[in-house]
Design a protein around this motif. Structure first.
Motif, PDB file in Angstrom:
ATOM      1  N   LYS A   2      33.011-114.589  48.881  1.00  0.00           N
ATOM      2  CA  LYS A   2      34.390-114.333  48.470  1.00  0.00           C
ATOM      3  C   LYS A   2      34.553-112.842  48.170  1.00  0.00           C
ATOM      4  CE  LYS A   2      35.661-118.863  46.540  1.00  0.00           C
ATOM      5  NZ  LYS A   2      34.518-119.629  47.049  1.00  0.00           N
ATOM      6  N   ILE A   3      35.524-112.237  48.838  1.00  0.00           N
ATOM      7  CA  ILE A   3      35.781-110.806  48.696  1.00  0.00           C
ATOM      8  C   ILE A   3      37.204-110.622  48.178  1.00  0.00           C
ATOM      9  CG2 ILE A   3      35.827-108.574  49.874  1.00  0.00           C
ATOM     10  CD1 ILE A   3      34.115-109.881  52.094  1.00  0.00           C
ATOM     11  N   LEU A   4      37.375-109.810  47.153  1.00  0.00           N
ATOM     12  CA  LEU A   4      38.692-109.539  46.581  1.00  0.00           C
ATOM     13  C   LEU A   4      39.042-108.074  46.792  1.00  0.00           C
ATOM     14  CD1 LEU A   4      41.150-110.355  44.835  1.00  0.00           C
ATOM     15  CD2 LEU A   4      39.795-109.738  42.819  1.00  0.00           C
ATOM     16  N   GLY A   9      49.639 -99.662  44.336  1.00  0.00           N
ATOM     17  CA  GLY A   9      50.606 -98.700  44.839  1.00  0.00           C
ATOM     18  C   GLY A   9      51.594 -98.285  43.770  1.00  0.00           C
ATOM     19  N   GLY A  10      52.562 -97.476  44.170  1.00  0.00           N
ATOM     20  CA  GLY A  10      53.531 -96.971  43.209  1.00  0.00           C
ATOM     21  C   GLY A  10      54.496 -98.028  42.712  1.00  0.00           C
ATOM     22  N   THR A  11      54.774 -99.052  43.538  1.00  0.00           N
ATOM     23  CA  THR A  11      55.730-100.088  43.169  1.00  0.00           C
ATOM     24  C   THR A  11      55.057-101.435  42.943  1.00  0.00           C
ATOM     25  OG1 THR A  11      57.428 -98.953  44.472  1.00  0.00           O
ATOM     26  CG2 THR A  11      57.883-101.217  43.830  1.00  0.00           C
ATOM     27  N   PHE A  12      54.192-101.818  43.870  1.00  0.00           N
ATOM     28  CA  PHE A  12      53.525-103.118  43.775  1.00  0.00           C
ATOM     29  C   PHE A  12      52.006-102.959  43.825  1.00  0.00           C
ATOM     30  CE2 PHE A  12      57.672-104.432  45.544  1.00  0.00           C
ATOM     31  CZ  PHE A  12      58.019-105.394  44.595  1.00  0.00           C
ATOM     32  N   THR A  13      51.336-103.912  43.222  1.00  0.00           N
ATOM     33  CA  THR A  13      49.889-104.043  43.329  1.00  0.00           C
ATOM     34  C   THR A  13      49.602-105.216  44.254  1.00  0.00           C
ATOM     35  OG1 THR A  13      49.437-103.112  41.146  1.00  0.00           O
ATOM     36  CG2 THR A  13      47.769-104.573  42.066  1.00  0.00           C
ATOM     37  N   ASP A  14      48.835-104.945  45.314  1.00  0.00           N
ATOM     38  CA  ASP A  14      48.556-105.943  46.337  1.00  0.00           C
ATOM     39  C   ASP A  14      47.141-106.487  46.171  1.00  0.00           C
ATOM     40  OD1 ASP A  14      51.030-105.213  47.347  1.00  0.00           O
ATOM     41  OD2 ASP A  14      50.173-103.787  48.770  1.00  0.00           O
ATOM     42  N   LEU A  15      47.019-107.805  46.331  1.00  0.00           N
ATOM     43  CA  LEU A  15      45.717-108.452  46.217  1.00  0.00           C
ATOM     44  C   LEU A  15      45.456-109.323  47.438  1.00  0.00           C
ATOM     45  CD1 LEU A  15      47.256-108.746  43.116  1.00  0.00           C
ATOM     46  CD2 LEU A  15      44.833-108.994  42.577  1.00  0.00           C
ATOM     47  N   TYR A  16      44.198-109.372  47.839  1.00  0.00           N
ATOM     48  CA  TYR A  16      43.801-110.124  49.035  1.00  0.00           C
ATOM     49  C   TYR A  16      42.454-110.778  48.745  1.00  0.00           C
ATOM     50  CZ  TYR A  16      41.984-110.708  53.848  1.00  0.00           C
ATOM     51  OH  TYR A  16      41.443-111.190  55.017  1.00  0.00           O
ATOM     52  N   LEU A  17      42.426-112.086  48.775  1.00  0.00           N
ATOM     53  CA  LEU A  17      41.203-112.844  48.525  1.00  0.00           C
ATOM     54  C   LEU A  17      40.798-113.537  49.811  1.00  0.00           C
ATOM     55  CD1 LEU A  17      39.083-113.882  46.476  1.00  0.00           C
ATOM     56  CD2 LEU A  17      40.622-115.823  46.033  1.00  0.00           C
ATOM     57  N   VAL A  18      39.582-113.246  50.275  1.00  0.00           N
ATOM     58  CA  VAL A  18      39.106-113.843  51.520  1.00  0.00           C
ATOM     59  C   VAL A  18      37.826-114.629  51.237  1.00  0.00           C
ATOM     60  CG1 VAL A  18      37.915-111.681  52.133  1.00  0.00           C
ATOM     61  CG2 VAL A  18      38.332-113.391  53.891  1.00  0.00           C
ATOM     62  N   ASP A  19      37.782-115.839  51.767  1.00  0.00           N
ATOM     63  CA  ASP A  19      36.599-116.688  51.685  1.00  0.00           C
ATOM     64  C   ASP A  19      36.095-116.876  53.105  1.00  0.00           C
ATOM     65  OD1 ASP A  19      34.745-118.742  51.526  1.00  0.00           O
ATOM     66  OD2 ASP A  19      35.821-119.803  49.948  1.00  0.00           O
ATOM     67  N   ASN A  20      35.022-116.161  53.462  1.00  0.00           N
ATOM     68  CA  ASN A  20      34.526-116.215  54.834  1.00  0.00           C
ATOM     69  C   ASN A  20      33.820-117.524  55.160  1.00  0.00           C
ATOM     70  OD1 ASN A  20      35.493-113.743  55.705  1.00  0.00           O
ATOM     71  ND2 ASN A  20      33.671-112.609  55.076  1.00  0.00           N
ATOM     72  N   VAL A  21      33.438-118.277  54.144  1.00  0.00           N
ATOM     73  CA  VAL A  21      32.792-119.566  54.387  1.00  0.00           C
ATOM     74  C   VAL A  21      33.835-120.608  54.798  1.00  0.00           C
ATOM     75  CG1 VAL A  21      31.453-121.442  53.377  1.00  0.00           C
ATOM     76  CG2 VAL A  21      30.906-119.056  52.801  1.00  0.00           C
ATOM     77  N   ASN A  23      36.939-119.799  55.699  1.00  0.00           N
ATOM     78  CA  ASN A  23      37.947-119.160  56.547  1.00  0.00           C
ATOM     79  C   ASN A  23      39.333-119.211  55.913  1.00  0.00           C
ATOM     80  OD1 ASN A  23      36.546-118.044  58.655  1.00  0.00           O
ATOM     81  ND2 ASN A  23      36.721-119.826  59.991  1.00  0.00           N
ATOM     82  N   GLU A  24      39.379-118.911  54.626  1.00  0.00           N
ATOM     83  CA  GLU A  24      40.648-118.908  53.904  1.00  0.00           C
ATOM     84  C   GLU A  24      40.973-117.490  53.448  1.00  0.00           C
ATOM     85  OE1 GLU A  24      40.138-121.632  50.726  1.00  0.00           O
ATOM     86  OE2 GLU A  24      40.308-123.429  51.989  1.00  0.00           O
ATOM     87  N   GLN A  25      42.226-117.099  53.655  1.00  0.00           N
ATOM     88  CA  GLN A  25      42.692-115.782  53.250  1.00  0.00           C
ATOM     89  C   GLN A  25      43.991-115.951  52.476  1.00  0.00           C
ATOM     90  OE1 GLN A  25      43.000-113.600  56.916  1.00  0.00           O
ATOM     91  NE2 GLN A  25      40.812-113.753  57.366  1.00  0.00           N
ATOM     92  N   THR A  26      44.053-115.395  51.266  1.00  0.00           N
ATOM     93  CA  THR A  26      45.213-115.563  50.394  1.00  0.00           C
ATOM     94  C   THR A  26      45.673-114.211  49.895  1.00  0.00           C
ATOM     95  OG1 THR A  26      44.244-117.659  49.644  1.00  0.00           O
ATOM     96  CG2 THR A  26      46.116-116.798  48.401  1.00  0.00           C
TER      97      THR A  26
END
Length: 696
Positions: A2-4, A9-21, A23-26
């Motif tokens: 699991k990689i986070l 950024g100046g307006t929004f904070t972006d988050l991306y969680l990927v589970d390579n086992v 194959n889920e990306q959120t």
């Protein structure tokens, strides 16, 4: 695994969680908290973990892109900084090179003179002297003078000290000893040396870079420590890695030593993400040639990928806020053109957009947070292009009436035009600003933008992609999956990267191959030692790149060329031929009879990290029309004329591989909105990326 990925950024904070086992990306977005960016980030992490049912302790890697270093420089929000330098050289950082940013202006501001990183009263000199060419000691370091200077700086309330001696790139002994003395006298100070930041010749740039490292050192290290502590409090015990300006990841420990390496942390991650998505859609046997257009809330960042390689900035052009810096960095063009850029009529009656931005707070008028000045986002809302249920997944209310009123009061009435024309005018201006910035990186550098793929992302990039592509004559435009958080995604596609440099003036014709090989060997071992310290144990997980800054004898600046790989130096004749070709490509000519000089030896070490993997989207089962959610009137500019068009709206989650969306159409998703103008169509590709094609 699991990689986070977290991009603030100046307006929004972006988050991306990927589970390579699995194959889920959120993805997830939260508002940035300017007073302490880590607060918004931790809120987003908590919400993302709850939404996905992920235990914080199950996250294996945390990768972070941040603007903390950039903002500290641009907003002069560093600490009181002092400097120790060689006797009689107190004013190097003031004098510079007698270069003026504007050659013919007598009323210009020169940043290093008008707003110095180190005030003159805090620049102390001590007797010492290292001399070229071999770094011999001509004047021993006066340790008593160093102690006295450090005592004075402590009494003056200085919080950081930059130690910058002449020719320390040849021998760092004096700087290292001075550092020990300063740390003993003033243990609370952040102390840095030019030989540890970037041991390269050209004392003005080296001194300024080191001063900047000291100036931003405490706020950056404080932020990193605070962020790491909050991660631990939230139950995230994964190692923290930070994106650098060179496009590589570094550990928190190295960033604490060299915070200046973070100056373009966030934008660099976006270019990596753009390259990754473009490469996935590039036919086999074709080189990846890409223009990345990252449009966020406050700015637009432009990068270039040419022949599969991200273009790096030339040392002659690396600067931030007007201050020259000598650090490896991706070549990024940033302009004040984002969704929050404010549109206004200036004192001369001219229609302007940006660079001033509404930022995260109060933000555009349509955010209903107290903003009163119309922005680019307000123009889109006025034209009917953004549906509330798509904006942050319906989590944020939009005040469309307020946006239209602001456009009318601030733009339409003063310019004596209707609100629709004024809103379209905002977009015309900002699109042309973006196109001109791209031309500066393509046309002005001998590159034909029509032969590149334009990858548009960020929260606002897909809204402008087609118009900018039309203006530039770009045939292929790509809007990647999750465009609004692609910088966070890009964090998960790169590896550890560390750069090492040694200055050594050597004529290629007179050089001894074995001696140069030995010099490179020392740099290679430094890189491998650093990578092993970061947990990269297997040699096959390490890649070593060897380059050199070369020039014709007598030239003032250099070109960087590859000279070997994995510790093995190419032949000197190959290096000579390679430089001639590079010079001809850059300047249109070369000089076969002129001697070539190696100035700087460079080594870059890469350590392989787990990466995101591409996930295919299912094939379409129904015609795209069946997925239209609604059809509403939207305003467009068609062949120079304003037209109202009935426009279908689609949810991007409903689109499948093979779907073709005819323009006009609008495709919405949680983190962005894609505009398909009447003369374009959108084609959904294998991994969910949408290709915008101009239908002439």
């Amino acid at each position: 695994m699991k990689i986070l990925g977290i991009d603030i950024g100046g307006t929004f904070t972006d988050l991306y969680l990927v589970d390579n086992v699995e194959n889920e990306q959120t993805i997830h977005k939260v508002s940035t908290t300017p007073e302490d960016p880590s607060t918004g980030a931790l809120t987003g992490i908590t919400e993302l973990c709850e939404a996905t049912g992920t235990a914080p302790g199950a996250i294996d890697y945390v990768l972070h892109g941040t603007t903390i270093a950039t903002n500290a420089v641009l907003e002069s929000d560093g600490v009181e900084t002092g400097m120790l330098t060689t006797e009689n050289y107190r004013d190097i950082t003031h004098i510079g090179r007698h270069q003026r940013p504007q050659n013919y202006s007598i009323q210009q501001e020169i940043p290093w003179q008008d707003d110095p990183l180190v005030e003159r009263r805090h620049r102390k000199t001590v007797p010492e002297r290292i001399v070229p060419p071999d770094g011999e000691v001509e004047v021993p370091l006066d340790e008593a003078a160093v102690e006295e200077a450090a005592t004075e700086l402590r009494a003056d309330g200085v919080d950081a000290v930059a130690i910058c001696f002449l020719f320390s790139y040849l021998e760092a002994e004096h700087e290292q000893r001075a550092r020990e003395i300063v740390e003993a006298v003033h243990p609370d100070a952040y102390v840095t040396t030019s030989s540890s930041v970037h041991p390269q010749f050209r004392e003005f740039e080296r001194f300024t870079t080191t001063a900047m490292n000291a100036f931003i050192g405490p706020p950056v290290t404080d932020y990193m420590s605070r962020f790491k502590r909050k991660l631990a409090d939230a139950g995230v015990d994964a190692e923290l890695h930070i994106m650098q300006s060179n496009g590589g990841i570094a550990t928190e420990e190295l960033v604490a030593e060299k915070p200046v390496s973070l100056l373009f942390s966030g934008p660099a991650a976006g270019i990596l993400g753009g390259k990754w998505r473009s490469g996935a859609n590039t036919p086999d046997r074709e080189a990846n040639n890409t223009i990345t257009l990252d449009v966020g809330g406050t700015s637009a960042d432009i990068g270039i990928v040419a022949d599969d390689e991200i273009v790096e900035a030339n040392v002659r052009e690396t600067e931030i806020g007007g201050y020259p810096v000598m650090i490896p960095m991706i070549d990024i063009e940033t302009i004040g053109a984002g969704g929050g850029s404010i549109a206004y009529v200036d004192q001369g009656g001219a229609f302007r957009v940006g660079p001033r931005s509404a930022g995260a707070m109060p933000g555009p008028v349509c955010y209903d947070r107290g903003g009163t000045e119309p922005t680019v986002t307000d123009a889109h809302v006025t034209l009917g292009r953004i549906r509330e249920e798509f904006f942050l997944g319906g989590e944020m209310r939009l005040d469309a009436g307020g946006a239209a009123d602001a456009v009318e009061a601030s733009l339409a009435d003063p310019l004596e035009m209707d609100s629709v024309e004024a809103a379209l005018g905002v977009l015309d201006i900002v699109n042309n600003n973006m196109a001109n910035a791209i031309r500066s990186k393509t046309v002005q550098k001998g590159r034909d933008p029509g032969k590149f793929t334009l990858v548009a992302f960020g929260g606002a990039g897909p809204m402008h992609a087609a118009d900018v592509a039309r203006e530039l004559g770009v045939e292929r435009t790509l809007v990647p999956s999750n465009p609004g958080v692609l910088s966070a995604v890009g964090l998960s596609t790169t590896d550890l990267q560390y750069d090492y440099i040694s200055t050594e003036f050597t004529l290629v014709a007179d050089a001894d191959h074995d001696e140069i090989q030995a010099a490179y060997g020392e740099l290679v071992e430094q890189a491998r030692t650093r990578l092993r310290a970061d947990g990269i144990d297997a040699t096959e997980a390490m890649t070593i790149e060897m380059t050199a800054d070369c020039r014709y004898e007598g030239q003032g600046y250099e070109l960087n060329i590859p000279v070997g790989a994995d510790g093995s130096l190419d032949s000197l004749s190959t290096i000579r031929e390679r430089f001639d070709r590079a010079h001809a490509a850059e300047f249109g000519h070369s000089f076969a009879d002129n001697a070539v000089e190696i100035v700087n030896e460079r080594v870059t070490g890469y350590g392989e990290l787990p990466s995101s993997e591409l996930v295919a989207v299912p094939e379409k089962a129904h015609d795209v029309e069946r997925h239209a959610l609604a059809e509403e009137t939207v305003q467009f500019r068609v062949d120079g004329e304003t037209e109202s068009r009935q426009t279908p709206f689609y949810d991007r989650r409903d689109l499948r591989t093979g779907h073709v969306v005819d323009g006009p159409a609008i495709v919405g998703e949680k983190d962005s909105t894609i505009i398909v103008p009447p003369d374009f169509e959108g084609r959904v590709r294998e991994y969910g990326d949408i290709e915008l094609v101009h239908m002439e």
